[in-house]
Design an enzyme around this catalytic site. Structure first.
Site, PDB file in Angstrom:
ATOM      1  N   ASP A 172       0.865  -1.176   0.000  1.00 54.77           N
ATOM      2  CA  ASP A 172       0.000   0.000   0.000  1.00 54.77           C
ATOM      3  C   ASP A 172       0.906   1.231   0.000  1.00 54.77           C
ATOM      4  O   ASP A 172       1.812   1.331   0.835  1.00 54.77           O
ATOM      5  CB  ASP A 172      -0.901  -0.037   1.257  1.00 54.77           C
ATOM      6  CG  ASP A 172      -2.044   0.956   1.168  1.00 54.77           C
ATOM      7  OD1 ASP A 172      -1.777   2.142   0.925  1.00 54.77           O
ATOM      8  OD2 ASP A 172      -3.199   0.542   1.367  1.00 54.77           O
ATOM      9  N   ILE A 173       0.691   2.149  -0.963  1.00 54.90           N
ATOM     10  CA  ILE A 173       1.601   3.308  -1.033  1.00 54.90           C
ATOM     11  C   ILE A 173       1.297   4.363   0.029  1.00 54.90           C
ATOM     12  O   ILE A 173       2.082   5.278   0.214  1.00 54.90           O
ATOM     13  CB  ILE A 173       1.638   3.980  -2.430  1.00 54.90           C
ATOM     14  CG1 ILE A 173       0.246   4.349  -2.915  1.00 54.90           C
ATOM     15  CG2 ILE A 173       2.403   3.152  -3.428  1.00 54.90           C
ATOM     16  CD1 ILE A 173       0.297   5.281  -4.136  1.00 54.90           C
ATOM     17  N   GLN A 204     -14.320   1.790   1.733  1.00 53.84           N
ATOM     18  CA  GLN A 204     -13.648   1.378   0.489  1.00 53.84           C
ATOM     19  C   GLN A 204     -13.402   2.598  -0.400  1.00 53.84           C
ATOM     20  O   GLN A 204     -14.325   3.377  -0.667  1.00 53.84           O
ATOM     21  CB  GLN A 204     -14.504   0.347  -0.269  1.00 53.84           C
ATOM     22  CG  GLN A 204     -13.815  -0.192  -1.518  1.00 53.84           C
ATOM     23  CD  GLN A 204     -14.629  -1.288  -2.225  1.00 53.84           C
ATOM     24  OE1 GLN A 204     -15.793  -1.522  -1.895  1.00 53.84           O
ATOM     25  NE2 GLN A 204     -14.021  -1.946  -3.192  1.00 53.84           N
ATOM     26  N   HIS A 253     -10.140  -6.121  -2.585  1.00 53.07           N
ATOM     27  CA  HIS A 253      -8.775  -6.365  -2.092  1.00 53.07           C
ATOM     28  C   HIS A 253      -8.819  -6.589  -0.592  1.00 53.07           C
ATOM     29  O   HIS A 253      -9.759  -6.173   0.094  1.00 53.07           O
ATOM     30  CB  HIS A 253      -7.846  -5.199  -2.431  1.00 53.07           C
ATOM     31  CG  HIS A 253      -8.369  -3.865  -1.991  1.00 53.07           C
ATOM     32  ND1 HIS A 253      -9.290  -3.165  -2.733  1.00 53.07           N
ATOM     33  CD2 HIS A 253      -8.131  -3.138  -0.880  1.00 53.07           C
ATOM     34  CE1 HIS A 253      -9.583  -2.049  -2.097  1.00 53.07           C
ATOM     35  NE2 HIS A 253      -8.903  -2.005  -0.963  1.00 53.07           N
ATOM     36  N   PHE A 254      -7.750  -7.234  -0.113  1.00 53.76           N
ATOM     37  CA  PHE A 254      -7.608  -7.521   1.320  1.00 53.76           C
ATOM     38  C   PHE A 254      -6.404  -6.743   1.845  1.00 53.76           C
ATOM     39  O   PHE A 254      -5.350  -6.752   1.216  1.00 53.76           O
ATOM     40  CB  PHE A 254      -7.387  -9.031   1.550  1.00 53.76           C
ATOM     41  CG  PHE A 254      -8.582  -9.856   1.167  1.00 53.76           C
ATOM     42  CD1 PHE A 254      -8.858 -10.121  -0.175  1.00 53.76           C
ATOM     43  CD2 PHE A 254      -9.419 -10.358   2.134  1.00 53.76           C
ATOM     44  CE1 PHE A 254      -9.972 -10.874  -0.533  1.00 53.76           C
ATOM     45  CE2 PHE A 254     -10.539 -11.114   1.784  1.00 53.76           C
ATOM     46  CZ  PHE A 254     -10.814 -11.371   0.444  1.00 53.76           C
ATOM     47  N   HIS A 255      -6.583  -6.095   2.985  1.00 51.61           N
ATOM     48  CA  HIS A 255      -5.478  -5.378   3.631  1.00 51.61           C
ATOM     49  C   HIS A 255      -4.797  -6.304   4.638  1.00 51.61           C
ATOM     50  O   HIS A 255      -5.478  -6.969   5.428  1.00 51.61           O
ATOM     51  CB  HIS A 255      -6.001  -4.178   4.434  1.00 51.61           C
ATOM     52  CG  HIS A 255      -6.590  -3.077   3.616  1.00 51.61           C
ATOM     53  ND1 HIS A 255      -5.886  -1.954   3.275  1.00 51.61           N
ATOM     54  CD2 HIS A 255      -7.826  -2.928   3.075  1.00 51.61           C
ATOM     55  CE1 HIS A 255      -6.666  -1.145   2.569  1.00 51.61           C
ATOM     56  NE2 HIS A 255      -7.853  -1.711   2.426  1.00 51.61           N
TER      57      HIS A 255
HETATM   58  P1  AMP Z   1      -9.727   0.707   0.385  1.00 52.19           P
HETATM   59  O1  AMP Z   1      -9.981   2.050   1.006  1.00 52.19           O
HETATM   60  O2  AMP Z   1     -10.049  -0.463   1.241  1.00 52.19           O
HETATM   61  O3  AMP Z   1     -10.384   0.662  -0.982  1.00 52.19           O
HETATM   62  O4  AMP Z   1      -8.161   0.603   0.180  1.00 52.19           O
HETATM   63  C1  AMP Z   1      -7.488   1.118  -0.916  1.00 52.19           C
HETATM   64  C2  AMP Z   1      -6.054   1.208  -0.491  1.00 52.19           C
HETATM   65  O5  AMP Z   1      -5.283   1.374  -1.659  1.00 52.19           O
HETATM   66  C3  AMP Z   1      -5.720   2.380   0.432  1.00 52.19           C
HETATM   67  O6  AMP Z   1      -5.173   1.885   1.635  1.00 52.19           O
HETATM   68  C4  AMP Z   1      -4.746   3.226  -0.377  1.00 52.19           C
HETATM   69  O7  AMP Z   1      -3.728   3.756   0.447  1.00 52.19           O
HETATM   70  C5  AMP Z   1      -4.210   2.231  -1.373  1.00 52.19           C
HETATM   71  N1  AMP Z   1      -3.771   2.735  -2.643  1.00 52.19           N
HETATM   72  C6  AMP Z   1      -4.343   3.703  -3.404  1.00 52.19           C
HETATM   73  N2  AMP Z   1      -3.670   3.845  -4.568  1.00 52.19           N
HETATM   74  C7  AMP Z   1      -2.656   2.929  -4.546  1.00 52.19           C
HETATM   75  C8  AMP Z   1      -1.620   2.575  -5.456  1.00 52.19           C
HETATM   76  N3  AMP Z   1      -1.473   3.192  -6.623  1.00 52.19           N
HETATM   77  N4  AMP Z   1      -0.755   1.599  -5.102  1.00 52.19           N
HETATM   78  C9  AMP Z   1      -0.880   0.969  -3.917  1.00 52.19           C
HETATM   79  N5  AMP Z   1      -1.834   1.261  -3.019  1.00 52.19           N
HETATM   80  C10 AMP Z   1      -2.728   2.233  -3.321  1.00 52.19           C
END
Ligand code: AMP
Length: 145
Positions: free
Chosen positions: A35-36, A98, A104-106
């Site tokens: 996650d960036i 979201q 996706h899974f964190h």
């Molecule tokens: P969610 O809020 O559960 O949809 O999580 C999306 C996640 O993606 C968040 O934790 C963001 O920080 C992460 N994210 C957004 N853009 C990117 C990217 N380009 N590469 C990696 N992670 C990202």
């Protein structure tokens, strides 16, 4: 009710190789990358390749593959970063938090002495992300993942 899939979402573009990511794992059904905007060091995302907005739109086979990949990657995260605990979470719908409309899974390591950073708030430096990804990918390779 099934949410409509937008094939231009950021994870779809990463899956197609149109955008870069700090990839740490891949199998036939999933990829995992850092996650960036990590909530803690080592925060990793496991992303099914199947196009689905959320868990409800995912096939049973892809869901099973995703949780298996999540277990594999979480083992690597635990060994690499040595957290005190690990949270696995998955959000369905904006009201649930979201922000990217591809399921996706964190995997979020928790360190007893550190509060979580905000969700999708602050981008970590590329150097730190690269170093973390290299360490995690090396652990996963060593584990035979
Ligand atoms: P969610 O809020 O559960 O949809 O999580 C999306 C996640 O993606 C968040 O934790 C963001 O920080 C992460 N994210 C957004 N853009 C990117 C990217 N380009 N590469 C990696 N992670 C990202």
């Amino acid at each position: 009710m099934q949410a409509e899939y937008d094939s231009h979402n950021i994870f779809a573009r990463i899956l197609r190789g149109e955008l870069p990511c700090f990839k740490v794992y891949e199998d036939a059904d999933t990829i995992a990358f850092l996650d960036i905007m990590p909530q803690s060091d080592g925060h990793t995302l496991v992303v099914p390749k199947e196009p689905a907005v959320d868990l409800f739109g995912l096939s049973g086979q892809a869901a099973a593959a995703a949780i298996r990949a999540t277990q594999i990657v979480a083992r690597g995260v635990r060994e690499t970063f040595g957290p005190d605990g690990v949270v696995i979470s998955q959000f369905n719908g904006a009201a649930a938090g979201q922000t990217v409309p591809h399921v996706h899974f964190h995997i979020v390591p928790r360190y007893a002495d550190q509060a979580l950073r905000g969700h999708a708030r602050e981008q970590q430096s590329m150097e730190v992300l690269r170093a973390h990804a290299e360490r995690l990918a090396a652990t996963l390779a060593k584990q035979g993942a």
